[in-house]
Enzyme design. Structure first.
Site, mmCIF file in Angstrom:
data_model
loop_
_atom_site.group_PDB
_atom_site.id
_atom_site.type_symbol
_atom_site.label_atom_id
_atom_site.label_comp_id
_atom_site.label_asym_id
_atom_site.label_seq_id
_atom_site.Cartn_x
_atom_site.Cartn_y
_atom_site.Cartn_z
ATOM 1 N N LYS A 1 0.837 -1.210 0.000
ATOM 2 C CA LYS A 1 0.000 0.000 0.000
ATOM 3 C C LYS A 1 0.867 1.252 0.000
ATOM 4 O O LYS A 1 0.660 2.165 -0.814
ATOM 5 C CB LYS A 1 -0.902 0.000 1.226
ATOM 6 N N ASN A 2 1.859 1.286 0.919
ATOM 7 C CA ASN A 2 2.574 2.534 1.156
ATOM 8 C C ASN A 2 3.609 2.879 0.104
ATOM 9 O O ASN A 2 4.151 3.984 0.131
ATOM 10 C CB ASN A 2 3.173 2.542 2.563
ATOM 11 N N ARG B 1 -3.779 10.164 4.223
ATOM 12 C CA ARG B 1 -2.573 10.964 4.439
ATOM 13 C C ARG B 1 -1.720 10.996 3.183
ATOM 14 O O ARG B 1 -1.082 12.000 2.905
ATOM 15 C CB ARG B 1 -1.767 10.387 5.609
ATOM 16 N N CYS C 1 -4.838 8.083 9.439
ATOM 17 C CA CYS C 1 -5.089 7.496 10.760
ATOM 18 C C CYS C 1 -4.748 8.503 11.864
ATOM 19 O O CYS C 1 -3.826 9.294 11.740
ATOM 20 C CB CYS C 1 -4.235 6.241 10.962
ATOM 21 N N ARG D 1 0.058 14.844 13.351
ATOM 22 C CA ARG D 1 0.964 14.286 12.337
ATOM 23 C C ARG D 1 1.392 15.456 11.446
ATOM 24 O O ARG D 1 0.842 15.686 10.394
ATOM 25 C CB ARG D 1 0.281 13.171 11.544
ATOM 26 N N PRO D 2 2.388 16.222 11.932
ATOM 27 C CA PRO D 2 2.760 17.439 11.209
ATOM 28 C C PRO D 2 3.378 17.143 9.846
ATOM 29 O O PRO D 2 3.747 15.997 9.557
ATOM 30 C CB PRO D 2 3.793 18.076 12.138
ATOM 31 N N ILE D 3 3.466 18.160 9.015
ATOM 32 C CA ILE D 3 4.157 18.017 7.726
ATOM 33 C C ILE D 3 5.260 19.071 7.597
ATOM 34 O O ILE D 3 5.661 19.451 6.501
ATOM 35 C CB ILE D 3 3.173 18.115 6.534
ATOM 36 N N ASP D 4 5.744 19.517 8.762
ATOM 37 C CA ASP D 4 6.770 20.574 8.743
ATOM 38 C C ASP D 4 8.017 20.173 7.969
ATOM 39 O O ASP D 4 8.643 21.011 7.293
ATOM 40 C CB ASP D 4 7.146 20.958 10.180
ATOM 41 N N GLN D 5 8.372 18.898 8.023
ATOM 42 C CA GLN D 5 9.566 18.455 7.297
ATOM 43 C C GLN D 5 9.349 18.444 5.787
ATOM 44 O O GLN D 5 10.256 18.739 5.013
ATOM 45 C CB GLN D 5 9.988 17.059 7.784
ATOM 46 N N ASP E 1 3.867 0.095 12.271
ATOM 47 C CA ASP E 1 2.623 -0.406 11.672
ATOM 48 C C ASP E 1 2.329 -1.858 12.044
ATOM 49 O O ASP E 1 1.301 -2.400 11.654
ATOM 50 C CB ASP E 1 2.668 -0.284 10.144
ATOM 51 N N ARG F 1 -9.214 -0.132 3.973
ATOM 52 C CA ARG F 1 -8.324 0.851 3.327
ATOM 53 C C ARG F 1 -6.991 0.186 2.972
ATOM 54 O O ARG F 1 -6.337 0.583 2.018
ATOM 55 C CB ARG F 1 -8.037 2.019 4.279
#
Ligand code: EPZ
Length: 423
Positions: free
Chosen positions: A22-23, A93, A117, A122-126, A306, A398
């Site tokens: 999936k990922n 996500r 999830c 769950r930041p996206i600063d990076q 996971d 999912r």
């Protein structure tokens, strides 16, 4: 409402076929936006997140032809940037890969904030820091991520403050067509990073070091179409390894890369599970009582976060005290409330779960609080005495292709039912 009903316990035995990962599938499908000409993507899992991803791409103008159950042909030449439907984007996500892909192709991007999830913030600063390093101006003041690169994208050196799978993949997507060379330091090393790099390389990208903590990307002028098969899903495989251990049965798990599963294999063997490695399969059996262990989840090649809910179920069945430290997310223990309803003795303090066993799980009505937690509830139900009902199973669907069918085929008394909603 849909539910999964399981009557347990029961020893399972037989063969399970693992689908594509999936990922990496999600990153690769969105990555097709960067490619001039059609791509054939094979070994796609039949899961809701892949369907959602294809729906988003089609809505943006991609032409998608289904070739068979696991393969599609996709041509993104008519894709228009900034047109991804918010109501679909916010459902997962991985939608954030649209930002890197749109930036790489158009030099600008407009994407609704992603979902996914709920493990706390769950930041996206990076991701943002990476895009800025390439010369992008990023605005997230509204409910969208808006990027523009007034002087075009240029190569850069980027050191990630935290090991981030999504950040690493997103930067790869944005950098492959940028002017110059990009070096990613403290990169994530997951197999899905390697899968994405291999796909982009098959399209003509120049990427080296994927799978290590330093990845070098030399920008090229264009990417051409290719045929690419997604690597097998290590988390799906790990989940069925734990199914075999929890039910005291024997499963042959086909279509795996044993090296991807080394940390899982190591921990299960420490618990007394027997695992035989073949070239592209594992045979997993458990004939003796499970032993308690301690573990901490870490980025690859460490024990995967996971797999944390799934192994927690197994640790509940072990005789003695076990401990799980969640080393990746701030709060990934919400599922323990559901396990306690089935009899688990599991206490959570911050990012540490202490488990006392052995527990003989009993039937209950429980919920899937997220994707991997849902898989854990199925595992507990397979080992439990009685009839367990699992709600909110859309989470499970999912990320697991036909989990009910695969478990039924190896002897589980499990079915998916639709309960008419009462007005
Ligand atoms: C990917 O999520 C996976 N999802 C997750 O799998 C998986 O748990 C995770 O990687 C770790 O392996 C997809 O690939 C779609 P991260 P991602 O960025 O990319 C922090 C599943 O069940 N962080 O590696 O979002 C973050 O909060 C799902 O299949 C920042 O602080 O994970 C977390 O604590 C669940 N800033 C840690 O890094 C950022 O900009 C790792 O997150 C990005 C991340």
């Amino acid at each position: 409402m849909e539910k999964i009903i399981v009557n347990g316990p029961g020893r399972l035995s037989g063969t399970v076929e693992i689908n594509g990962m999936k990922n990496s599938a999600l990153g690769i499908l969105f990555g097709c936006i960067l490619v001039e000409g059609p791509c054939i993507i094979e070994n796609l899992p039949g899961i809701k997140d892949v369907t959602l991803c294809l729906d988003i791409l089609a809505a943006m103008g991609a032409s998608i032809t289904r070739l068979n159950d696991t393969s599609i042909e996709i041509d993104t030449q008519n894709v228009r940037g900034g047109t991804s439907p918010d109501e679909l984007v916010r459902k997962m996500r991985a939608s954030y890969y649209l930002v890197g892909a749109e930036l790489g192709r158009f030099g600008c991007a407009r994407v609704g904030l992603p979902g996914g999830c709920d493990f706390g913030v769950r930041p996206i600063d990076q991701h943002i820091k990476a895009f800025q390093a390439l010369g992008t101006v990023v605005d997230t003041s509204g409910d969208e991520i808006v990027c523009r690169a007034p002087n075009g994208l240029h190569g850069a050196n980027m050191f990630f403050d935290v090991v981030t799978v999504g950040g690493t993949m997103n930067l790869m997507l944005a950098a492959v067509l940028a002017e110059g060379t990009t070096v990613i330091e403290n990169a994530a090393r997951e197999p899905h990073i390697v899968d994405l790099a291999n796909f982009l390389g098959s399209c003509g990208a120049e990427i080296s070091g994927a799978g290590t903590d330093t990845i070098k990307i030399k920008g090229v002028s264009r990417l051409h179409g290719c045929t690419y098969a997604i690597a097998p899903d290590m988390i799906e495989a790990g989940t069925y390894m734990i199914v075999a251990a929890a039910t005291g049965g024997e499963l042959r798990i086909n279509n795996v890369i044993p090296k991807h599963l080394e940390s899982i294999t190591s921990k299960l063997e420490e618990m007394g599970v027997q695992i035989e490695e073949l070239d592209d399969a594992l045979i997993v059996r458990r004939e003796q009582p499970l032993k308690p262990i301690k573990l901490k989840t870490r980025p690859y090649p460490g024990f995967p976060t996971d797999m944390q809910p799934q192994i927690a179920v197994l640790l509940c069945m072990a005789g003695g005290k076990s401990e799980i430290i969640e080393g990746v997310y701030e709060n990934r223990f919400r599922y323990t409330e559901e396990l306690r309803r089935m009899g688990a003795d599991i206490a959570v303090d911050g990012n540490v779960a202490t488990i006392n066993g052995p527990t003989e799980f009993h039937q209950a009505r429980v919920r899937a609080v997220d994707l991997r937690a849902g898989a854990a509830m199925i595992i507990a139900a397979l080992a439990a005495c009685g009839r367990t009902e699992i709600e909110d199973i859309y989470h499970i669907e999912r990320g697991y292709d036909d989990i009910v069918g695969k478990l039924s085929a190896v002897g589980a008394d499990i079915r998916r039912v639709v309960i008419p909603d009462v007005d």
